[in-house]
Design a protein around this motif. Structure first.
Motif, short mmCIF file in Angstrom:
data_model
loop_
_atom_site.label_atom_id
_atom_site.label_comp_id
_atom_site.label_asym_id
_atom_site.label_seq_id
_atom_site.Cartn_x
_atom_site.Cartn_y
_atom_site.Cartn_z
N LEU A 1 0.82 -1.20 0.00
CA LEU A 1 0.00 0.00 0.00
C LEU A 1 0.86 1.26 0.00
N ASP A 2 0.29 2.36 -0.54
CA ASP A 2 0.99 3.63 -0.47
C ASP A 2 0.82 4.25 0.92
N LEU A 3 1.50 5.36 1.15
CA LEU A 3 1.53 5.98 2.47
C LEU A 3 0.13 6.32 2.97
N SER A 4 -0.70 6.94 2.14
CA SER A 4 -2.03 7.37 2.59
C SER A 4 -2.88 6.19 3.01
N ASN A 5 -2.82 5.09 2.25
CA ASN A 5 -3.59 3.91 2.61
C ASN A 5 -3.05 3.26 3.88
N ARG A 6 -1.75 3.26 4.05
CA ARG A 6 -1.17 2.69 5.28
C ARG A 6 -1.62 3.50 6.50
N ILE A 7 -1.61 4.82 6.37
CA ILE A 7 -2.06 5.66 7.48
C ILE A 7 -3.55 5.43 7.73
N ASN A 8 -4.32 5.43 6.67
CA ASN A 8 -5.77 5.30 6.80
C ASN A 8 -6.17 3.96 7.42
N GLN A 9 -5.54 2.89 6.96
CA GLN A 9 -5.88 1.55 7.44
C GLN A 9 -5.50 1.36 8.91
N ASN A 10 -4.43 1.98 9.32
CA ASN A 10 -3.91 1.75 10.67
C ASN A 10 -4.08 2.93 11.62
N TYR A 11 -4.83 3.94 11.17
CA TYR A 11 -4.97 5.15 11.97
C TYR A 11 -5.47 4.90 13.40
N PRO A 12 -6.46 4.01 13.59
CA PRO A 12 -6.93 3.77 14.97
C PRO A 12 -5.85 3.19 15.89
N LEU A 13 -4.79 2.62 15.31
CA LEU A 13 -3.72 2.03 16.12
C LEU A 13 -2.67 3.05 16.53
N LEU A 14 -2.71 4.23 15.92
CA LEU A 14 -1.68 5.24 16.20
C LEU A 14 -1.96 5.98 17.50
N ASN B 1 3.66 17.78 4.51
CA ASN B 1 5.01 18.18 4.07
C ASN B 1 5.72 17.07 3.30
N LYS B 2 4.94 16.29 2.56
CA LYS B 2 5.51 15.12 1.87
C LYS B 2 6.66 15.48 0.94
N ASN B 3 6.60 16.65 0.34
CA ASN B 3 7.64 17.03 -0.62
C ASN B 3 9.01 17.19 0.02
N ASP B 4 9.05 17.26 1.35
CA ASP B 4 10.33 17.43 2.05
C ASP B 4 10.90 16.13 2.59
N VAL B 5 10.17 15.02 2.40
CA VAL B 5 10.57 13.75 3.01
C VAL B 5 11.99 13.36 2.62
N ILE C 1 15.85 10.66 10.44
CA ILE C 1 14.91 10.40 11.53
C ILE C 1 15.00 11.47 12.62
N LYS C 2 16.20 12.00 12.83
CA LYS C 2 16.36 13.06 13.84
C LYS C 2 15.66 14.34 13.39
N ASP C 3 15.74 14.64 12.10
CA ASP C 3 15.06 15.83 11.57
C ASP C 3 13.56 15.74 11.82
N LEU C 4 12.98 14.57 11.49
CA LEU C 4 11.53 14.41 11.62
C LEU C 4 11.09 14.46 13.07
N GLN D 1 9.58 7.58 -3.66
CA GLN D 1 9.17 6.98 -4.95
C GLN D 1 7.75 7.41 -5.32
N GLU D 2 6.86 7.44 -4.33
CA GLU D 2 5.48 7.85 -4.59
C GLU D 2 5.42 9.30 -5.06
N LEU D 3 6.25 10.14 -4.47
CA LEU D 3 6.25 11.56 -4.85
C LEU D 3 6.65 11.74 -6.30
N GLY D 4 7.56 10.91 -6.76
CA GLY D 4 7.98 11.00 -8.15
C GLY D 4 6.89 10.61 -9.12
#
Length: 268
Positions: A5-18, A32-36, A41-44, A76-79
């Motif tokens: 799955l892409d990022l949005s689907n992964r977030i959507n499917q698992n959102y209640p677990l976050l 801010n996906k364009n900055d990924v 990891i320290k930046d984020l 890769q998705e952003l591209g």
């Protein structure tokens, strides 16, 4: 399936677990996906005022092996999905993102099971509230034109009353974006107690509604589009309905009934 799955689907499917902090991280990343590509990891963790451990748990809950894999996949998705600036083209791009995400979630066997349940049911009750209620009405009209015995209910009290009258071999179809609408959850719980089959169309997994359901068709949410001017919440669900009805109409009887009902309307 989750790992594809892409990022949005992964977030959507698992959102209640976050956790609350992890949901904050998700919102920040989507905005801010364009900055990924430029983050480590320290930046984020600094940008989201969390910790490296929070970012790692976030990646793990979304089924990335680590932050590095998360970053690679999202880059890769952003591209693949640049967002144009002109409004009509931008909205078309949003539609494309939502439909691509929705198609990613559909499994052939789930559609087959859904169609079989509709075919075998004595009676079908469709429920939904708000915008999902409008989608429920749309599905009812489509199925009625195929000659199926269908009712729809969008009032919370009527949902409970209609659900308690369901029997074995009846089918409840619940439509709910986030699977958290209490009236829909209560109605499905009652339907299960009456031994009816419960199928659900929703955006998120790991919810009270998906826990009740015999089968779930997942639609993609609009979390991938952090644009508060874009207010469409039903397009992915209508995509599911289109797929479902297309397969249903492979049945000659349903197709002939639809032609008859449309012809009756056209002749008046």
């Amino acid at each position: 399936m989750t790992n594809n799955l892409d990022l949005s689907n992964r977030i959507n499917q698992n959102y209640p677990l976050l956790s609350k902090k992890e949901k904050h991280v998700a919102a920040f990343i989507l905005e801010n996906k364009n900055d990924v590509e430029s983050w480590n990891i320290k930046d984020l963790s600094r940008l989201t005022e969390t910790s490296n451990a929070t970012i790692s748990r976030f990646c793990s809950k979304l089924h990335y092996r680590n932050f590095s894999e998360f970053k690679t996949f999202v880059t890769q998705e952003l591209g693949e999905n640049p967002v144009p600036l002109q409004v009509p083209v931008k909205i078309a791009s949003y539609y494309t993102q939502l439909i691509n995400s929705a198609s990613q979630l559909i499994e052939t066997q789930q559609i087959t099971d859904f169609v079989e349940a509709i075919h075998l049911s004595n009676k079908i009750l469709i429920c939904g509230v708000g915008n999902s209620g409008l989608s429920a009405m749309e599905l009812k009209y489509r199925l009625v034109r195929m000659g199926l015995i269908v009712d729809v209910v969008t009032d919370p009290h009527m949902m409970l009353m209609d659900a308690v009258l369901l029997k074995k071999y009846d089918l409840m179809i619940a439509i709910s974006n986030y699977g958290q609408t209490q009236a829909v959850i209560d109605a499905c719980t009652i339907a299960k107690k009456e031994h009816a089959t419960v199928f659900v169309i929703t955006n998120q997994n790991h919810t009270p509604l998906t826990a009740i359901a015999d089968q779930v068709l997942f639609a993609s949410g609009r979390t991938s589009i952090p644009d508060d001017q874009f207010i469409n919440s039903q397009l992915p669900i209508h995509f599911i309905l289109d797929v479902l009805c297309y397969v249903l109409l492979e049945n000659k009887s349903y197709k002939n009934n639809r032609k008859k009902t449309l012809s009756a309307i056209d002749s008046h």
